[in-house]
Design an enzyme around this catalytic site. Structure first.
Site, mmCIF file in Angstrom:
data_model
loop_
_atom_site.group_PDB
_atom_site.id
_atom_site.type_symbol
_atom_site.label_atom_id
_atom_site.label_comp_id
_atom_site.label_asym_id
_atom_site.label_seq_id
_atom_site.Cartn_x
_atom_site.Cartn_y
_atom_site.Cartn_z
ATOM 1 N N GLU A 1 0.830 -1.196 0.000
ATOM 2 C CA GLU A 1 0.000 0.000 0.000
ATOM 3 C C GLU A 1 0.874 1.259 0.000
ATOM 4 O O GLU A 1 1.846 1.353 0.749
ATOM 5 C CB GLU A 1 -0.888 -0.060 1.251
ATOM 6 C CG GLU A 1 -1.899 1.030 1.408
ATOM 7 C CD GLU A 1 -2.765 0.808 2.651
ATOM 8 O OE1 GLU A 1 -3.782 1.498 2.786
ATOM 9 O OE2 GLU A 1 -2.409 -0.062 3.492
ATOM 10 N N LYS B 1 -9.157 2.574 -2.224
ATOM 11 C CA LYS B 1 -9.456 1.811 -1.007
ATOM 12 C C LYS B 1 -10.876 2.118 -0.543
ATOM 13 O O LYS B 1 -11.295 3.275 -0.504
ATOM 14 C CB LYS B 1 -8.447 2.184 0.079
ATOM 15 C CG LYS B 1 -8.494 1.343 1.337
ATOM 16 C CD LYS B 1 -7.309 1.708 2.234
ATOM 17 C CE LYS B 1 -7.221 0.845 3.475
ATOM 18 N NZ LYS B 1 -6.004 1.168 4.265
ATOM 19 N N CYS C 1 -5.626 -3.370 2.180
ATOM 20 C CA CYS C 1 -5.426 -3.481 3.620
ATOM 21 C C CYS C 1 -6.710 -3.615 4.439
ATOM 22 O O CYS C 1 -7.260 -4.702 4.565
ATOM 23 C CB CYS C 1 -4.597 -2.299 4.114
ATOM 24 S SG CYS C 1 -3.805 -2.625 5.718
#
Length: 642
Positions: free
Chosen positions: A48, A117, A170
């Site tokens: 990330e 994200k 994540c």
């Protein structure tokens, strides 16, 4: 693509980073992409925000950092323009008036799409909502990046002939319903996760459990790349977690806390995953998929030579880890015992009758029967072991049968079958010197008749002693040892039977019983239907006649569990048995397996009841429904073409 048998080579990379030095980070990423290309990797994923580093903090609010990240991406595209890999890196991307934490997907110097994200952690040590907007709130479905207008959104899938790729970042994995759940339902075979997971006591173990569970629920490959050395350690430490998982099984992982870059490479069997999904018809059963369409972006899954780095287990029914094997053995014995206990209780059986040969299969069945009668509080004397010496019985197996029964405290009966068989041969006009199928099968049927009649005498039931491997090959006499009133080992393969017997010897028995079990484990497998040799030793060894059970169980597991064709079975067996069996041996017994498996289905169509123990079973009621007259022509033709 070439003949890759459904395998896609993937890599999770941990580059060395410098916080906020985008040019340096891009150079490190490019070096790993080039190295991965040398290793014939087809898809690579980085952590990330790998272009900027994850720990930039309020610097994410600075225009200079955002602009430099784009310049670094342009530099990266130029440096890797000749690399055929599908590459996924992390960086901040502006869309409209918001900044998003994104995965940028590119190949051969061209950006294919950008995935923001969805879920931003903003608790305890995380402050992502301070800088970024959630991809779920994005207003645009394209974004300007490096001078190009490219697809943008959480609804992107990247599709090729070899695999469909979905992406999450994540925290997306840690929420109740991760985006990967939806992406898999839409057809994603492999999920890539760009992450920056800091280290805490116990967190790594929990992370691995999440990865296993999510990949298993999605029936998908999962490639996880998390930030490592070089990230700021002001308050947190990032150890570099890179893990490749396939349907709940970890294939490869990085060495945590390494101070050098790492490239974790493995192969995901997309063909296997797609077979699993087709079989599990509940996987796409509701209307969610049609109500939530995705956008598909094409990419090229490069055609590369297939060299497996992942381990192919030669004994797929037998865990390679000793602790797991111990747990497996105990659980299997409990499943067998629970099944037989219910049958004994339901029928109010006064006895359990078993033919005891001194071989592995009858020994395992006897151990289960004794365990059941102990659990039910019944006397072991109600377990009747019958030894039936015949033309091929050797002194070793006879002694082991008698010693085992006596040491376990069951009722022992001996009923020789030689005279009965000789009379039978006379009745049907069979020359006893012709040691053919009639000679052999008459002994098996005589023994079964004796067991059935003793069960009638004693108000009991006959406990079958056959196993899964014998059923797959039809290595049983129809209406002979093929038949019983309950088959406790019907879904246990031969390669596992030995370990079960050995486990009982090591964990539950002592003295003569233990010594006898260990000798039985080391006795050659034989039906003992042909007279012994001049030294009184076993002459008829099953594996000389029908082939190595290690190979047959390997073929059985992979054909039934995953539907693999002969060509793939052969390829996998070459990897699994390298140094143990040569190619010609594998081909020979693969063809025998395919021929026998089809031709002997009629025996499996009328099996006695028995408990399902593992993921592979041949019960016509529980698992395997196949016409007895199905043709094996396609399978044998492919065997011949190997």
């Amino acid at each position: 693509m070439g003949r890759n048998f459904g395998f896609v080579k993937v890599a999770a990379a941990i580059p060395r980073v410098e916080v906020a030095d985008c040019g340096y980070n891009a150079q490190e990423i490019a070096a790993q992409i080039i190295e991965a290309s040398r290793q014939d990797v087809q898809i690579i994923v980085f952590p990330e925000l790998s272009i900027t580093a994850y720990t930039c903090g309020d610097l994410f609010g600075h225009t200079l950092l955002i602009e430099e990240a784009q310049k670094a991406l342009s530099q990266l595209l130029e440096q890797t323009a000749d690399c055929p890999l599908l590459c996924v890196v992390g960086m901040p991307v502006v869309s409209g008036d918001s900044l998003f934490n994104c995965a940028v997907v590119f190949q051969r110097g061209r950006i294919l799409g950008v995935v923001p994200k969805s879920y931003l952690p903003n608790y305890k040590e995380f402050y992502e909502a301070r800088w970024f907007a959630s991809g779920l709130s994005a207003m645009n479905d394209t974004v300007e990046l490096c001078g190009n207008c490219v697809p943008f959104g959480t609804d992107l899938l990247f599709e090729s002939r070899g695999a469909v790729i979905g992406i999450e970042l994540c925290e997306d994995l840690w929420v109740p319903i991760p985006p990967s759940s939806h992406l898999a339902r839409q057809g994603a075979d492999i999920i890539l996760n760009l992450s920056a997971t800091n280290e805490l006591i116990g967190k790594h173990t929990y992370l691995l459990s999440l990865l296993r569970q999510q990949s298993a629920r999605c029936i998908a490959g999962y490639v996880y790349a998390s930030a490592g050395f070089g990230e700021s350690s002001t308050d947190l430490v990032f150890a570099g977690n890179c893990v490749v998982v396939e349907n709940g099984t970890i294939l490869a992982e990085a060495k945590r806390f390494s101070l050098t870059p790492q490239l974790v490479v493995s192969e995901i069997d997309v063909d296997r995953l797609r077979t699993e999904r087709r079989v599990m018809t509940s996987f796409a059963q509701d209307s969610w998929v049609t109500e939530n369409p995705v956008r598909r972006v094409a990419f090229e899954c490069a055609d590369v030579p297939l060299h497996l780095t992942r381990k192919i287990e030669s004994r797929p029914f037998v865990p390679s880890d000793s602790m797991a094997l111990n747990e497996r053995c105990e659980e299997i014995l409990n499943i067998q015992a629970a099944g037989l206990a219910k049958r004994v209780a339901h029928t109010k059986a006064q006895s359990a009758v078993l033919g005891i040969s001194g071989g592995l299969d009858s020994t395992l069945a006897l151990l289960v029967a004794v365990r059941v009668f102990d659990k039910l509080g019944l006397s072991r004397s109600k377990v009747i072991g019958v030894t039936m010496p015949g033309f091929g019985t050797t002194g070793r197996t006879y002694r082991n049968a008698m010693m085992l029964m006596k040491s376990l405290g069951i009722t022992v009966r001996e009923v020789p079958i030689r005279e009965a068989c000789e009379l039978h041969f006379k009745d049907i006009g069979h020359d006893i010197s012709q040691q053919d199928v009639t000679y052999e099968n008459s002994q098996a049927r005589e023994r079964t008749q004796i067991l059935m009649d003793i069960a009638n005498q004693t108000g009991g039931l006959v406990v079958g002693t056959g196993d899964l491997s014998e059923l797959a090959l039809g290595w049983a006499t129809y209406n002979g040892d093929h038949m019983s009133m309950y088959g406790v080992s019907a879904s246990i393969p031969k390669t596992l039977v030995k370990y079960l017997v050995h486990w009982v010897a090591e964990h539950e028995l002592t003295g003569d019983a233990r010594a006898t079990l260990l000798d039985i484990v080391n006795t050659p497998i034989s039906p003992e239907l042909i007279p012994a040799d001049e030294n009184g030793e076993i002459r008829q060894k099953t594996e000389d006649l029908v082939g190595p059970y290690a190979l047959h169980d390997f073929f059985l597991y992979n054909m039934l569990r995953y539907g693999f064709p002969p060509a793939k079975l052969y390829f996998l067996a070459q990897q699994a048995f390298d140094g143990e069996f040569d190619d010609d041996t594998i081909k020979k017994w693969l063809k025998v397996f395919c021929r026998r498996f089809f031709n002997q289905q009629f025996k499996r169509s009328c099996l006695p009841d028995g408990p399902k123990v593992g993921s592979v079973s041949l019960s016509p009621r529980g698992d395997w429904r196949m016409p007895s007259d199905a043709s094996s022509a396609l399978w044998l033709k492919e065997c011949d073409a190997l």
